[in-house]
Design an enzyme around this catalytic site. Sequence first.
Site, PDB file in Angstrom:
ATOM      1  N   ASP A 246      49.038  60.640  45.813  1.00 49.86           N
ATOM      2  CA  ASP A 246      49.841  59.936  44.808  1.00 49.86           C
ATOM      3  C   ASP A 246      51.218  60.586  44.787  1.00 49.86           C
ATOM      4  OD1 ASP A 246      48.942  57.884  42.353  1.00 49.86           O
ATOM      5  OD2 ASP A 246      50.761  59.017  41.908  1.00 49.86           O
ATOM      6  N   SER A 247      52.196  59.848  44.290  1.00 50.47           N
ATOM      7  CA  SER A 247      53.542  60.411  44.221  1.00 50.47           C
ATOM      8  C   SER A 247      53.809  61.082  42.875  1.00 50.47           C
ATOM      9  CB  SER A 247      54.582  59.310  44.461  1.00 50.47           C
ATOM     10  OG  SER A 247      54.378  58.263  43.539  1.00 50.47           O
ATOM     11  N   ASN A 274      54.346  60.344  49.264  1.00 47.52           N
ATOM     12  CA  ASN A 274      54.539  58.903  49.308  1.00 47.52           C
ATOM     13  C   ASN A 274      53.451  58.343  50.229  1.00 47.52           C
ATOM     14  OD1 ASN A 274      55.330  56.323  50.181  1.00 47.52           O
ATOM     15  ND2 ASN A 274      57.472  56.793  49.776  1.00 47.52           N
ATOM     16  N   CYS A 335      47.994  44.282  42.280  1.00 45.24           N
ATOM     17  CA  CYS A 335      48.075  43.872  40.876  1.00 45.24           C
ATOM     18  C   CYS A 335      49.356  43.088  40.615  1.00 45.24           C
ATOM     19  CB  CYS A 335      47.974  45.078  39.946  1.00 45.24           C
ATOM     20  SG  CYS A 335      49.219  46.319  40.254  1.00 45.24           S
TER      21      CYS A 335
HETATM   22  N1  SAH Z   1      43.522  53.714  41.640  1.00 44.12           N
HETATM   23  C1  SAH Z   1      43.996  54.301  40.418  1.00 44.12           C
HETATM   24  C2  SAH Z   1      45.179  53.565  39.845  1.00 44.12           C
HETATM   25  C3  SAH Z   1      46.388  53.505  40.762  1.00 44.12           C
HETATM   26  S1  SAH Z   1      47.867  53.033  39.949  1.00 44.12           S
HETATM   27  C4  SAH Z   1      42.854  54.409  39.430  1.00 44.12           C
HETATM   28  O1  SAH Z   1      41.749  53.923  39.705  1.00 44.12           O
HETATM   29  O2  SAH Z   1      43.059  54.983  38.359  1.00 44.12           O
HETATM   30  C5  SAH Z   1      49.075  53.240  41.161  1.00 44.12           C
HETATM   31  C6  SAH Z   1      49.497  54.676  41.455  1.00 44.12           C
HETATM   32  O3  SAH Z   1      50.429  54.652  42.527  1.00 44.12           O
HETATM   33  C7  SAH Z   1      50.202  55.409  40.328  1.00 44.12           C
HETATM   34  O4  SAH Z   1      49.483  56.566  40.034  1.00 44.12           O
HETATM   35  C8  SAH Z   1      51.583  55.781  40.887  1.00 44.12           C
HETATM   36  O5  SAH Z   1      51.979  57.091  40.494  1.00 44.12           O
HETATM   37  C9  SAH Z   1      51.333  55.736  42.356  1.00 44.12           C
HETATM   38  N2  SAH Z   1      52.466  55.463  43.246  1.00 44.12           N
HETATM   39  C10 SAH Z   1      53.479  54.588  43.077  1.00 44.12           C
HETATM   40  N3  SAH Z   1      54.245  54.537  44.195  1.00 44.12           N
HETATM   41  C11 SAH Z   1      53.697  55.398  45.083  1.00 44.12           C
HETATM   42  C12 SAH Z   1      54.000  55.778  46.436  1.00 44.12           C
HETATM   43  N4  SAH Z   1      55.022  55.234  47.099  1.00 44.12           N
HETATM   44  N5  SAH Z   1      53.199  56.665  47.045  1.00 44.12           N
HETATM   45  C13 SAH Z   1      52.147  57.207  46.397  1.00 44.12           C
HETATM   46  N6  SAH Z   1      51.811  56.882  45.133  1.00 44.12           N
HETATM   47  C14 SAH Z   1      52.571  55.988  44.489  1.00 44.12           C
END
Ligand code: SAH
Length: 391
Positions: A246-247, A274, A335
């Site tokens: 996660d970022s 990322n 989503c």
């Molecule tokens: N699967 C998770 C929810 C994911 S929400 C669950 O079950 O709880 C989407 C996530 O993507 C967020 O935590 C956000 O911080 C992260 N995010 C957004 N852009 C990103 C990127 N480019 N690389 C990695 N993570 C990212």
Amino acid sequence: MARVILLPGREKRLLSGHPWVYFTQVGEVEGEFAAGDVLEVCDARGRFLGRGYANPSSQIFARLLTRRRDEAIDREFFRRRLEAAAAYRKKVVKDTTAYRLVNAEADFLPALVVDRYGNYLVVQFLALGMERFKQTVIELLIEMFTPEGIYERSDAGVRAREGLQPFSGPLYGEVPKFTVVSENGVRYRVDLHAGQKTGFFLDQRENRKAVAELAAGARVLDCFCYTGGFAVSTARAGAGSVLAVDSSGAALELAAQNALLNEVAGRCTFREANSFDELRGLADSGEQFDLVVLDPPAFTKSKQALAGAVRGYKEINLRALKLLVPGGYLATCSCSYHLGEALFLETIAAAARDARRTLRLVELRRQARDHPVLPEVPETYYLKCGVFQVF
Ligand code: SAH
């Protein structure tokens, strides 16, 4: 009560069950009203269509609260709606202490969100008209659900479109920053004050369970893992190893705590990165996985940005497919409401063609049932989750 008269022929969507009156549908308003007031909505011939609150400075001019002429919008109205929302959750929500109690339009309470995290409630008032009923709603929530505390997280971007300032803070009782919820036997620590959304992605609960069923023995990659929803549930279900990316450093800190809390920390690795870069890096170093989860944030919040979003989805899916062993599984989500189901599936198919992989659809899933979908209100269906086996 003032009356909104629609332009001729512009009542069709309302008649089919959609609760919104767009500014462009409005012919005239008879009578005085202030922004946020409840008005009567009529077609061009003066026939009653319903009653709802209005905001002349929003593109959504009014949102219907009732279609019954004999139903007043008073405290008892809100009590009935909240009772119905709770009764529905009693039937469809299983094995969790955290769920969405009220999902706005889909519970006929437009722009009101109420999430339950054990004994705490987290609420969002996302339109001016609903904001006006805040006191009533909060009093009813206290009376009906006896929470230890209620916290408001009305800091979503959509408030601006209603001319409202973001607000976040306690409304009632004591709400600690962290609480622990239990979902399908997995425990998660949730940040009730500053987590994303209202703290947890409740809409993925049923998908987390479905995906965990595929995880025994697997090498799992969870991209966009947030606080470890899929990572920890797959580890609990017997995954051999889990790499989660996660970022957000704050999310990962909780994710690591969640792994400890569930005694799977030894099999979980969390990496701040990322996901686009990480997917590329893993492919370059020849890594392979048996199960990849892609649960990115919405790549577009507008129709205009759809083409760019599609490229983004295609890219992460293409990269994920290259990392999967033959017979492995891809759980891929979107989503983005503006990316409809058909285009979502087409985008994954295009990624598979480019990657020269064959997909078998295990199941096409949606948001959990406490986030209901109204077929006539397309905006209520936003979360797609395709589970594929990959050859
Ligand atoms: N699967 C998770 C929810 C994911 S929400 C669950 O079950 O709880 C989407 C996530 O993507 C967020 O935590 C956000 O911080 C992260 N995010 C957004 N852009 C990103 C990127 N480019 N690389 C990695 N993570 C990212």
